[in-house]
Design an enzyme around this catalytic site. Structure first.
Site, PDB file in Angstrom:
ATOM      1  N   THR A   1      -1.259  -4.292  -6.137  1.00 11.98           N
ATOM      2  CA  THR A   1      -1.175  -5.482  -6.987  1.00 11.98           C
ATOM      3  C   THR A   1      -1.676  -6.722  -6.259  1.00 11.98           C
ATOM      4  OG1 THR A   1       0.685  -4.518  -8.159  1.00 11.98           O
ATOM      5  CG2 THR A   1       0.380  -6.889  -8.391  1.00 11.98           C
TER       6      THR A   1
ATOM      7  N   GLU B   1      13.905  -3.784  -4.068  1.00  4.50           N
ATOM      8  CA  GLU B   1      13.014  -4.140  -5.163  1.00  4.50           C
ATOM      9  C   GLU B   1      13.743  -4.008  -6.488  1.00  4.50           C
ATOM     10  OE1 GLU B   1       9.663  -1.550  -5.568  1.00  4.50           O
ATOM     11  OE2 GLU B   1       8.756  -2.754  -7.146  1.00  4.50           O
TER      12      GLU B   1
ATOM     13  N   GLY C   1       0.821  -1.205   0.000  1.00  3.33           N
ATOM     14  CA  GLY C   1       0.000   0.000   0.000  1.00  3.33           C
ATOM     15  C   GLY C   1       0.854   1.254   0.000  1.00  3.33           C
ATOM     16  N   TYR C   2       1.362   1.602  -1.149  1.00  4.78           N
ATOM     17  CA  TYR C   2       2.237   2.777  -1.283  1.00  4.78           C
ATOM     18  C   TYR C   2       1.519   3.899  -2.037  1.00  4.78           C
ATOM     19  CZ  TYR C   2       6.814   1.063   0.375  1.00  4.78           C
ATOM     20  OH  TYR C   2       7.874   0.649   1.132  1.00  4.78           O
TER      21      TYR C   2
END
Lengths: 413, 376
Positions: free
Chosen positions: A160, A244, A126-127
């Site tokens: 996602t 990431e 949740g960014y």
């Protein structure tokens, strides 16, 4: 200086190759990602690796990492690409996992790391928010302390696969009065079944549903779900983004993709000759292979740096930029290669043979499964994949943000 | 897999870097280039003294036991200082032919002189009609008893004005572009019938058009087997390409650093131009192109000992990728330097010129793209 594997590394390669052959779930075939995959299929290989103890190779050994050298990890990803396995999703393994073992407390480690390793717990991120994309620090979702809880309100987006998620990690504003926007953000773990969490799908260009809007209305989260210190979440978020990026080059997958492209262009015909024999097309494939060869060595140099004790630094931004450029060019050339059969909309049921055949029959206007399919099999994913892969230069810090990072960290401007 | 350099290689880099920095400064370089000879032979003697000219030769051949990786280290430093000395023609090319195919007598005669800095070679392979095809030869060598007679015209032979000897490719049999029938000879530049027309090159070196008019060389001037030299030429030129890719990387590194530094100093609209994102991102793309070039240079260098197809594929990949990067780097560096970039006074323009001409030796981007495509 050399590019050769040692005998030990060759033995390791044979070991993992055999393991993959014997244990990769047969019903997944060798398709990799497909739009119609069930959530069970997406975690099937993760669960096998969890049992074997190979699901989180890059983690420190005390948390379940394999202790492999960077070269061994390179071999591991090469072999998985070769078999086209569906690798563990990154949200637990490469994103929140490292944040928890680096900044979390013992209770959080005990509660969450086992589920990430085994594949039992599905995580989402949740960014981003509708108003906070590249300018992530401008996020508006708030978490207000109320006794033993935080009360979260706001809206996240591009979450996602949140439709399958058990847990999420969320960036929330805990100090709206902080001097800089980066300073008032906290990193909070959220059980997605908490009342007030609502996940709504966003349909993408390729017709698939892989991202969502996540609405948070008076969501009460126990205060112990805060990771690290309150208002220090931006530090953890940046740490996570660097992690990431380091796996993002996707070299092994792209190499396999080029092989596939050569096969396709070998069977497509142009003026009575295979398309692959056409110099104009072959030149584009060669250019792609040259860019990919450079990227592969750049990634190996970065891995070697890691082996020498340097963490993933700003160089990983180069891997992100070039890796996604190669991935996008590959899907672009694949769509170009299939020619006319890039045009039909094959829908999002293009996977398992039976279902795919039904779908093809339906598009053909028939109602039986014994109709001729439309176009060659390889054409069916080409447009959808091309459309889908445009996301890669946008997500994970857009490629323009990566250039800003290099400007600051490497050029020193 | 290992990307570390040996302690010895690190020492060579440090020593050479110091020498280039301290004694190959911009004024000394300019003075040498503008002198009648066009170079400073004392620099060559000093390189011999430092052991640089013997690095890539085996101890058996009188060298220091290094190889292509050492040449890469050396050429990168040369690139940083735009060193014009003929390391590639003499050590990599002539030295390469000798070490791969030279007879014991040839090695004895020439290798120790090369390593000692006492004999400079040029490599005469290109012809006016041949472009980058090593087999497209109008120059002929006719066997005549114990000797060969050479006739023909070699184009843009780099470093020939400084050389005492030439390595010459010539056709001993077959048609103009046949793969068979190509041979390689060592020719004394002072031999009767060797006529040269010397000139400056745009990147500060010297070159010659070389004409052979019934030049007679003894049979033992032939290197390797008569008529079978093409694979050998391809190997040696691949080694030369890898070395020049390293040189280009060195030049790109400096061009990039100079450009970033300039953007920090130069103010327009009241701020350093390096504050403009439109320039920042271009300098990032230049940096990325440089890093990718370093990777391709490693790839080419480390694959020189691989099988023929694998070697050629890696070398062509590097020549294409580095050629494209060199063009981007040169053009962008000049653009960001603005008007100063197109003056003779600023160093950046000279880096631009060298990076431009890089593409014109041993096959350009298009040539190597074709070779890469053909290899499948």
């Amino acid at each position: 200086m050399n590019l050769e594997f040692t005998p030990e590394e060759i033995a390791f390669r044979d070991e993992v190759r055999t393991f993959i052959e014997e244990n990769h779930p047969k019903h997944l075939g060798d398709f990799g990602m497909r739009e119609d995959m069930s959530p069970e299929d997406m975690v099937a290989w993760h669960k096998v690796l969890g049992e074997k103890g190979w699901s989180v190779p890059a983690w420190p050994e005390q948390y379940g990492g394999t202790g492999w050298t960077p070269t061994q990890r390179y071999i591991w990803s090469e072999e998985n690409a070769r078999a086209n396995t569906f690798m563990p999703l990154p949200f637990g393994v490469s994103m929140v996992g490292p944040v928890i073992y680096t900044f979390g407390n013992e209770e959080q480690k005990a509660q969450h790391l086992p589920g990430i390793r085994s594949g039992e717990t599905w995580w989402c991120q949740g960014y981003s928010e509708p108003g906070a994309g590249s300018d992530l620090a401008s996020l508006k979702t708030t978490a207000v302390r109320d006794g033993d809880h935080y009360v979260i309100n706001g809206q996240k987006t591009w979450t996602t696969l949140a439709q399958h998620a058990d847990w999420g990690f969320f960036l929330c504003r805990t100090d709206p009065d902080a001097a800089k926007p980066q300073e008032g953000i906290s990193f909070i773990l959220l059980d997605m079944k908490t009342p007030g969490v609502e996940v709504k799908p966003i349909k993408l260009l390729d017709g698939g549903y892989e991202v969502n809007e996540t609405w948070l209305t008076d969501v009460r989260v126990p205060a112990e779900n805060l990771v690290g210190e309150e208002n220090k979440g931006w530090t953890y978020a940046k740490f996570l983004l660097a992690h990431e990026r380091s796996g993002i080059a996707g070299v092994a997958r792209s190499k396999r993709g080029v092989e596939k492209l050569r096969e396709i262009a070998g069977s497509e015909m142009l003026y009575g000759e295979p398309l692959m024999d056409d110099f104009d097309f072959a030149r584009k494939v060669s250019q792609l292979e040259i860019d990919l060869a450079a990227l592969e060595i750049t990634e190996l140099r970065t891995l070697a740096g890691e082996q020498a004790g340097k963490g993933p630094g700003p160089e990983s931004s180069i891997l992100k930029i070039k890796g996604t450029e190669v991935q996008q060019r590959l899907t672009e050339l694949t769509l170009e290669a299939v020619g006319s059969y890039g045009t039909p909309y094959y829908g999002n049921i293009t996977g398992e043979a039976g279902v795919g055949a039904d779908q093809r029959a339906r598009i053909a206007g028939g109602n039986a499964t014994n109709q001729y399919p439309i176009g060659p099999d390889y054409a069916q994913h080409s447009a959808a994949t091309y459309f889908n892969m445009r996301k890669t230069s946008i997500y994970g810090g857009s490629n323009e943000i990566q250039r800003n990072i290099i400007t600051k960290m490497i050029l020193g401007l | 897999m290992d990307f570390n350099f040996t302690e010895e290689q690190d020492m060579v880099r440090d020593g050479l870097s110091r020498m280039v920095r301290e004694q190959y400064d911009w004024e000394s370089r300019r003075k040498a280039i503008e002198s009648d000879a066009g170079w400073n032979p004392e620099v060559w003697a000093q390189l011999a003294e430092l052991g640089i000219l013997g690095m890539p030769f085996s101890e058996k051949d009188g060298g220091f036991g290094g190889g292509a990786i050492d040449s890469m280290v050396i050429m990168e430093e040369f690139g940083k200082g735009l060193v014009i000395e003929p390391f590639v023609p003499t050590v990599v090319c002539a030295g390469g032919f000798l070490k791969h195919a030279g007879s014991d007598a040839q090695k004895e005669e020439h290798l120790s002189a090369i390593i000692a800095g006492k004999r400079v070679f040029a490599f005469a392979y290109a012809e006016p009609q041949g472009r980058y095809d090593y087999a497209d030869l109008a120059t002929t060598a006719k066997k005549d008893g114990d000797a060969y007679t050479l006739n023909g015209h070699k184009a843009v032979v780099i470093g020939a004005p400084w050389a005492s000897h030439l390595v010459v490719t010539a056709r001993t049999s077959g048609g103009e572009r046949d793969r068979d029938g190509v041979s390689v000879f060592i020719v004394d530049k002072g031999a009767d019938g060797v006529v040269t027309r010397d000139y400056e090159t745009v990147d500060g070196r010297r070159a010659s058009e070389v004409y052979f008019e019934n030049v007679s060389v003894p049979a033992d001037a032939l290197i390797g087997e008569e008529g079978k030299a093409l694979p050998l030429i391809e190997l040696v030129t691949d080694e030369a390409i890898a070395a020049q890719c390293a040189e280009a990387c060195g030049a790109m590194k400096v061009a990039h650093t100079m450009t970033v530094e300039y953007s920090r100093q130069r103010k327009q609209f009241g701020v350093p131009i390096g504050q403009f994102q439109v320039l920042q991102h271009r300098m990032v793309d230049m940096y990325t192109a440089y890093e990718q070039s370093v990777s391709l240079t490693y790839l080419a260098t480390l694959k020189l000992d691989a099988g023929e197809a694998e070697r050629k594929r890696a070398v062509s990949a590097a020549k294409v990728g580095v050629g494209q990067a060199a063009r981007l780097m040169g053009q962008e560096a000049v653009q960001i330097h603005g008007g100063n970039g197109v003056t003779d006074e600023y160093a950046i323009g000279h880096y631009f010129k060298r990076l431009t001409i890089f593409d014109h030796e041993f096959g350009n981007v298009d040539h190597h793209m074709k070779r890469h495509v053909k290899l499948g």
